[in-house]
Enzyme design. Structure first.
Site, PDB file in Angstrom:
ATOM      1  N   THR A   1      19.858  43.007 -50.573  1.00 46.82           N
ATOM      2  CA  THR A   1      20.061  44.375 -51.040  1.00 46.82           C
ATOM      3  C   THR A   1      21.430  44.885 -50.599  1.00 46.82           C
ATOM      4  O   THR A   1      22.190  45.448 -51.404  1.00 46.82           O
ATOM      5  CB  THR A   1      18.947  45.298 -50.495  1.00 46.82           C
ATOM      6  OG1 THR A   1      17.694  44.800 -50.975  1.00 46.82           O
ATOM      7  CG2 THR A   1      19.133  46.735 -50.945  1.00 46.82           C
TER       8      THR A   1
ATOM      9  N   GLN B   1      15.830  34.593 -55.794  1.00 47.24           N
ATOM     10  CA  GLN B   1      14.597  33.856 -56.110  1.00 47.24           C
ATOM     11  C   GLN B   1      14.866  32.411 -56.471  1.00 47.24           C
ATOM     12  O   GLN B   1      14.008  31.552 -56.289  1.00 47.24           O
ATOM     13  CB  GLN B   1      13.859  34.557 -57.267  1.00 47.24           C
ATOM     14  CG  GLN B   1      13.338  35.928 -56.922  1.00 47.24           C
ATOM     15  CD  GLN B   1      12.147  35.889 -55.986  1.00 47.24           C
ATOM     16  OE1 GLN B   1      11.423  34.898 -55.902  1.00 47.24           O
ATOM     17  NE2 GLN B   1      11.929  36.969 -55.262  1.00 47.24           N
TER      18      GLN B   1
ATOM     19  N   SER C   1      19.167  35.612 -50.072  1.00 44.04           N
ATOM     20  CA  SER C   1      18.391  36.260 -49.015  1.00 44.04           C
ATOM     21  C   SER C   1      17.643  35.193 -48.230  1.00 44.04           C
ATOM     22  O   SER C   1      17.030  34.292 -48.825  1.00 44.04           O
ATOM     23  CB  SER C   1      17.404  37.238 -49.644  1.00 44.04           C
ATOM     24  OG  SER C   1      16.613  37.835 -48.648  1.00 44.04           O
ATOM     25  N   ALA C   2      17.673  35.293 -46.904  1.00 41.90           N
ATOM     26  CA  ALA C   2      17.051  34.254 -46.071  1.00 41.90           C
ATOM     27  C   ALA C   2      15.541  34.184 -46.257  1.00 41.90           C
ATOM     28  O   ALA C   2      14.959  33.100 -46.310  1.00 41.90           O
ATOM     29  CB  ALA C   2      17.372  34.520 -44.596  1.00 41.90           C
ATOM     30  N   HIS C   3      14.903  35.357 -46.383  1.00 41.03           N
ATOM     31  CA  HIS C   3      13.434  35.327 -46.296  1.00 41.03           C
ATOM     32  C   HIS C   3      12.751  34.785 -47.540  1.00 41.03           C
ATOM     33  O   HIS C   3      11.546  34.563 -47.532  1.00 41.03           O
ATOM     34  CB  HIS C   3      12.881  36.701 -45.888  1.00 41.03           C
ATOM     35  CG  HIS C   3      12.995  37.798 -46.890  1.00 41.03           C
ATOM     36  ND1 HIS C   3      11.940  38.190 -47.659  1.00 41.03           N
ATOM     37  CD2 HIS C   3      14.017  38.596 -47.231  1.00 41.03           C
ATOM     38  CE1 HIS C   3      12.308  39.207 -48.438  1.00 41.03           C
ATOM     39  NE2 HIS C   3      13.565  39.464 -48.194  1.00 41.03           N
TER      40      HIS C   3
ATOM     41  N   THR D   1      28.091  44.097 -35.000  1.00 40.39           N
ATOM     42  CA  THR D   1      27.817  42.845 -34.284  1.00 40.39           C
ATOM     43  C   THR D   1      26.861  41.988 -35.104  1.00 40.39           C
ATOM     44  O   THR D   1      25.826  42.479 -35.577  1.00 40.39           O
ATOM     45  CB  THR D   1      27.198  43.158 -32.906  1.00 40.39           C
ATOM     46  OG1 THR D   1      28.120  43.978 -32.200  1.00 40.39           O
ATOM     47  CG2 THR D   1      26.933  41.890 -32.126  1.00 40.39           C
TER      48      THR D   1
ATOM     49  N   CYS E   1       5.660  48.459 -54.891  1.00 40.33           N
ATOM     50  CA  CYS E   1       6.731  49.327 -54.398  1.00 40.33           C
ATOM     51  C   CYS E   1       6.548  49.549 -52.903  1.00 40.33           C
ATOM     52  O   CYS E   1       5.526  49.203 -52.326  1.00 40.33           O
ATOM     53  CB  CYS E   1       6.816  50.622 -55.188  1.00 40.33           C
ATOM     54  SG  CYS E   1       5.680  51.883 -54.720  1.00 40.33           S
TER      55      CYS E   1
END
Ligand code: PLP
Length: 368
Positions: free
Chosen positions: A50, A159, A179-181, A219, A307
């Protein structure tokens, strides 16, 4: 990632601990760069996709040394909220491009929009694959068209990573966002990747100490970045066999669904889509009720669009595909991942059959 959590160093410090943290980050940058096929210096870590999308989608984005601001942002109607709500263009400069009923960006509509905006500088945001349906988007084709018109392309590959082509060579895009997750890494880590080195963003968002070469101050979250890199390495190692494994599980799951609900309607299933996603509705069975029934059985699935409030929201993706709202309201999305096994699909089959039967048996029959 756990080892890094126990190390105290700040990557900007010159002492040994700091240098160790810096080395972790730079090794991670190399992993990301290998995955998307670019130079490590073109990879920037952020707090997630995001943030990366918010950062990239600005008129002030400079690519290939071109400082002319972008006049227009074209977005496909199926983009994630990180694009639809996150861009930084004035409302008058945005145009939404339709999807076909199959869930694919309508390339004829893209051609028409590019012709309408001839003489203007156009940025297109197009995801590599949709997060609700898994439908793979024609990124390379769109990139060729946009480039021919003097524009550029930002591709949300969140995705697609690990599940479909997701590199600059295959997609022809100027920017890739990850995105990592979504690939087994931690939540709260993402990356903004450029195809080449001549780029700049004047109006950065997180300003301060100049980290990430001035594009994203603060950081660095070294442990999350290390976890991201570990996930990237896992994806690279698993390769095509993992994609085939997921597709086999997903196809089996869809066959099981058809057995307990022969009238099920699947979305996006007739075109190329990711191997891990199934999106379908059972007429007359609401998504919320089905979700709760499955949850009680220990099965976690999503509605078409969950949502942040946890409520089931109408899916803008299914709407863009022209799915009637009564049917779209019943859409559920089942996602499989690296940890999904045959046993999970068995558990889903049993829970789904029970849920559908219970819900349907309770439905008030229309008067004869
Ligand atoms: N883009 C797509 C297609 C997604 O599915 C998601 C997350 O679900 C995002 C962007 C946002 O990613 P993040 O959670 O890293 O901000």
């Amino acid at each position: 990632m756990l080892a890094v959590l126990t190390q105290a160093g700040n990557a900007s410090s010159v002492h040994r601990e700091g240098r160790r943290a810096r080395a972790e980050i730079e090794a991670a940058r190399e992993s990301l760069a290998r995955l998307v096929k670019t130079q490590p210096k073109n990879v920037y870590f952020t707090s997630g996709a995001t943030e990366a999308l918010n950062l990239a989608l600005t008129p002030e984005l400079e690519l290939d040394g071109n400082k002319t601001p972008f006049d227009v942002l074209l977005v496909s109607a199926g983009e994630h909220a990180g694009v639809l709500q996150g861009h930084r263009f004035p409302a008058t400069a945005i145009e939404k491009l339709p999807l076909t009923t199959a869930g694919v960006l309508d390339l004829a509509a893209l051609d028409a929009a590019l012709a309408r905006h001839a003489g203007q500088r156009v940025l297109l945001a197009l995801q590599a694959a949709n997060n609700e349906t898994g439908v793979v988007q024609p990124v390379a084709e769109a990139a060729a068209r946009v480039h021919a018109a003097g524009g550029a392309l930002v591709c949300d590959a969140v995705q697609a990573a690990g599940k479909a082509a997701c590199d600059f060579a295959a997609l022809g895009t100027d920017i890739l966002v990850l995105s990592a997750h979504k690939i087994g890494g931690p939540q709260g880590a993402g990356a903004l990747c450029f195809a080449n080195g001549r780029h700049h963003i004047a109006d950065t968002i997180v300003r301060g100490g100049g980290q990430e070469r001035g594009l994203r101050a603060g950081t660095e979250n070294v442990a999350a970045i290390a976890g991201f890199a570990a996930a990237v390495e896992g994806v690279a190692e698993a390769g095509a066999s993992e994609i085939a494994r997921l597709a086999r599980l997903r196809d089996r799951l869809e066959r099981d669904v058809l057995v307990s609900a022969p009238d099920v309607v699947s979305f996006g299933a007739n075109v190329a889509r990711l191997p891990n996603t199934a999106n379908f509705a059972v007429p007359g069975v609401g998504a919320e009720v089905l979700l709760m029934a499955l949850d009680l059985e220990g099965v976690a699935v999503s509605s078409g669009s969950a949502c942040s409030s946890g409520k089931v929201k109408r899916s803008h993706v299914l709407e863009a595909m022209g799915v009637p709202s009564a049917l779209a309201e019943g859409a559920i999305r089942v996602s499989l991942g690296w940890s999904s096994e045959e046993d999970d699909v068995d558990m889903f089959r049993i829970a789904f059959a029970k849920a559908v039967e219970t819900i349907r048996s309770k439905r008030v029959k229309p008067a004869a």
